[in-house]
Design an enzyme around this catalytic site. Structure first.
Site, PDB file in Angstrom:
ATOM      1  N   GLU A 167     -80.456  55.059  62.571  1.00 47.67           N
ATOM      2  CA  GLU A 167     -81.484  54.081  62.200  1.00 47.67           C
ATOM      3  C   GLU A 167     -82.540  54.672  61.274  1.00 47.67           C
ATOM      4  OE1 GLU A 167     -82.816  52.002  65.730  1.00 47.67           O
ATOM      5  OE2 GLU A 167     -80.829  51.129  65.989  1.00 47.67           O
ATOM      6  N   GLU A 271     -74.108  51.436  69.484  1.00 43.88           N
ATOM      7  CA  GLU A 271     -74.827  51.020  70.691  1.00 43.88           C
ATOM      8  C   GLU A 271     -74.537  49.539  70.873  1.00 43.88           C
ATOM      9  OE1 GLU A 271     -79.061  51.588  70.163  1.00 43.88           O
ATOM     10  OE2 GLU A 271     -78.873  53.756  69.969  1.00 43.88           O
TER      11      GLU A 271
END
Ligand SMILES: *[C@@H]1O[C@H](CO)[C@@H](O)[C@H](O)[C@H]1NC(C)=O
Ligand SMILES: *[C@@H]1O[C@H](CO)[C@@H](O)[C@H](O)[C@H]1NC(C)=O
Ligand SMILES: *[C@@H]1O[C@H](CO)[C@@H](O)[C@H](O)[C@H]1NC(C)=O
Ligand SMILES: *[C@@H]1O[C@H](CO)[C@@H](O)[C@H](O)[C@H]1NC(C)=O
Ligand SMILES: *[C@@H]1O[C@H](CO)[C@@H](O)[C@H](O)[C@H]1NC(C)=O
Ligand SMILES: *[C@@H]1O[C@H](CO)[C@@H](O)[C@H](O)[C@H]1NC(C)=O
Ligand SMILES: *[C@@H]1O[C@H](CO)[C@@H](O)[C@H](O)[C@H]1NC(C)=O
Length: 557
Positions: A167, A271
């Site tokens: 990220e 995830e």
């Protein structure tokens, strides 16, 4: 370190006889799919496995990122404690967000390997151990951290992938992507030079199609238009929390699956497990591992085994009781029920899987800002040469120098600007594709470079090298200017090459000048310098990421 295939197969056979444990199968990538040694498809049936570090609440840490970490692969008792629970879940992969290369991981890695469990290891660490989201750079400090981790782990047979970031790129900061891609390029070259076939991965924050697809395509493309895989990640992770509560493939995943339908390398959910509509039923795994998605995605990683708090609430499936025992929750039981039932399709067969193609890169436009000109490979020897020849050196009085480093860079660049000089040499601009010739050096070297320029502007007045006691005149310095030293030390500022591991114990010694005259200088000054800002590692929070700014923002261009 891998022995030849035949030798290891033989060794495995012996091991089976003596211990009843079968060596873990080697997983390989063909185009966009993963295969076991026997040719069956490999799907990542994973779970995130890392206790949350210390989270310090502050205004610039709104999403609660941790500022330290506990290396879960260095605590053998905990790995042994958790193994039966991971086996109950029938996971074949754990994802770990930060490890410490100086610790011993033999016990945990062997324990998991013997149980058929692979690891996906993020090379990043909290604070300055990741590409900075505000002032990005791909420098010797991060390269060395990544290499140290690879060197510590590439000897194990159950490392599926190394992630170069999580990220890092947000939808409003797409100009950071070239730094991530440069990291992937250099880490891939390094792994190959070590004969490691671990995959190179990235974990992306999810977002609108016009952000996530250019990012995915950018990280797997060939900027030289030569269909080369040298610039491409192997494994694209999407942190995907689109399926909340009792949803359906059509409602939650159809759009994403359509977006990735033509993707060229392996994609998976790095995830998943939305907490906003409790209880989590984990029925999304049935969709993810079904024929609706199996041609596009190779499984996913449920978030998270250990408790992890976020602004959205609490993740986690187990708790550790006061007596050190593992207590499972209903969340655990529901995931177990779902994971146990999966039987994903086996197609395409390995022999008919198309080889990957590496298309040209997306061109920049108003919403996708990344240049296809990437930063160079960080060159430690060149940066060490520069540091030891500069007239004024950053000699911090503390080992915890990240914060003052940011302040001093702000101040130093401000001073240079007032005198018609600039910090362009130390900066990099991923939108313009312009990288200053000192931009891939450790931030401490960048600061020494800035200090030296100021010192020279002031006719080498010793006071101009003080910076309130943070700078020291280098009596062994070259008589030429900082700029001239940069020209001679960093002869090929745009070069890319296969990195090598830094010589052991060079850290500290090589950057502390040429020895003489620096008697009082701090030995704390290693090659791995501080960063301009603290950016906390983003562990598994599905909302937007955080930027924790330790210094002010300095503008380079
Ligand atoms: C790694 O472990 C060593 C030895 O315990 C410790 O000194 C060091 O601070 C750790 N590094 C990080 C980044 O946690
Ligand atoms: C990007 O967006 C995040 C939130 O999504 C915000 O915190 C950050 O300030 C934005 N950055 C820029 C450079 O606009
Ligand atoms: C920019 O390009 C990407 C693909 O390369 C596309 O998805 C996106 O919609 C484009 N944005 C604009 C504003 O044209
Ligand atoms: C696959 O997609 C179809 C059409 O949307 C849907 O009816 C079916 O339930 C899906 N299968 C799974 C396992 O989600
Ligand atoms: C490092 O310094 C910062 C700011 O001075 C402080 O907040 C932090 O706690 C320090 N960290 C350590 C490990 O000493
Ligand atoms: C170094 O610089 C920092 C930040 O400007 C300042 O707070 C500190 O007093 C200076 N001196 C020393 C010896 O750290
Ligand atoms: C982060 O900063 C610390 C000093 O505060 C330094 O020891 C460490 O090497 C730095 N790490 C990187 C990757 O720059």
């Amino acid at each position: 370190m891998r022995v030849s295939f035949r030798a290891s197969a033989l060794f495995a056979a012996v091991a089976v006889l003596s211990s009843g444990v079968q060596a873990i199968s080697k997983v390989s990538r063909v185009g966009r799919y993963l295969y076991n040694e026997d040719g069956s498809r490999f799907y990542i049936k994973g779970i995130a496995y890392q206790e949350q570090g210390t989270v310090v609440a502050s205004s610039d840490n709104a999403f609660g990122e941790p500022s330290d970490f506990i290396d879960p692969l260095a605590i053998s008792d905990a790995c042994k404690r958790d193994l039966p629970f991971l086996q109950k879940l029938t996971v074949n992969t754990i994802r770990v967000y930060s490890v410490n290369s100086s610790l011993n991981h033999d016990d945990c890695m062997t324990t998991f390997s013997n149980a058929g469990i692979y690891t996906i290891i993020d090379l990043t660490q909290p604070l300055n151990g990741s590409i900075d989201r505000v002032s990005p750079s791909w420098g010797t400090n991060l390269l060395d951290q990544y290499i140290a981790t690879i060197d510590a782990f590439s000897k194990y047979d159950n490392v599926l992938a190394f992630n170069v970031g999580n990220e890092v790129v947000l939808d409003n900061t797409t100009q950071i992507a070239p730094f991530v891609k440069a990291a992937a390029r250099d880490i891939k070259a390094y792994l190959r030079s070590k004969n490691s076939n671990a995959l190179v991965g990235y974990g992306a924050i999810n977002g609108a199609s016009n952000f996530r697809m250019p990012l995915a395509n950018f990280l797997s493309c060939d900027p030289t238009n030569g269909n080369s895989d040298a610039f491409a990640i192997d494994l694209y992770g999407l942190n995907d929390y689109e399926w909340c509560g009792d949803s359906t493939f059509q409602a939650s995943y159809a759009g994403t699956t359509g977006d990735f339908a033509g993707y060229n390398v392996v994609a998976y959910f790095s995830e998943f497990g939305c907490i906003t509509s409790p209880p989590r039923l984990w029925t999304e795994s049935a969709a993810l591992f079904s024929a609706n998605m199996s041609n596009v995605f190779s499984g996913g990683v449920a978030f998270s085994y250990f408790p992890a708090s976020s602004v959205q609430g609490q993740f986690g499936m187990i708790t550790i009781g006061g007596d050190g025992s593992v207590q499972t929750s209903d969340d655990f039981n529901r995931l177990q029920t779902q994971y146990t039932q999966l039987s994903p399709p086996q197609s395409p067969a390995q022999a008919s899987a198309p080889a990957a193609a590496y298309p040209s890169c997306p061109s920049a436009n108003s919403s996708w800002a990344a240049s296809n000109t990437l930063p160079p490979t960080p060159n430690l020897a060149a940066c060490n040469c520069l540091e030891s020849s500069l007239g004024c050196q950053f000699t911090p009085a503390t080992t915890n120098y990240s914060v003052i480093l940011g302040q001093l860079l702000d101040g130093g660049c401000g001073l240079l600007g007032q005198r018609g000089a600039s910090c362009a040499d130390i900066g990099g601009d991923g939108q313009a594709g312009v990288y200053g010739r000192v931009s891939a050096c450790d931030p401490t070297v960048k600061l020494s470079y800035v200090m030296s320029q100021w010192y020279e502007i002031n006719n080498r007045d010793q006071q101009a090298c003080s910076f309130q006691g943070n700078g020291t005149v280098n009596s062994a310095a070259a008589s030429s200017s900082a700029s001239a030293v940069a020209t001679s030390c960093i002869a090929s500022p745009t070069a890319t090459f296969t990195p090598t591991a830094p010589a052991a114990a060079v850290a500290g010694a090589a950057t502390s000048g040429s020895g003489s005259g620096n008697g009082g200088s701090s030995s704390s000054k290693g090659n791995n310098g501080g960063s301009l800002y603290d950016v906390n590692l983003f562990i598994g929070v599905c909302a937007a990421a955080i930027i924790s700014i330790a210094g002010g923002i300095w503008t380079l261009f």
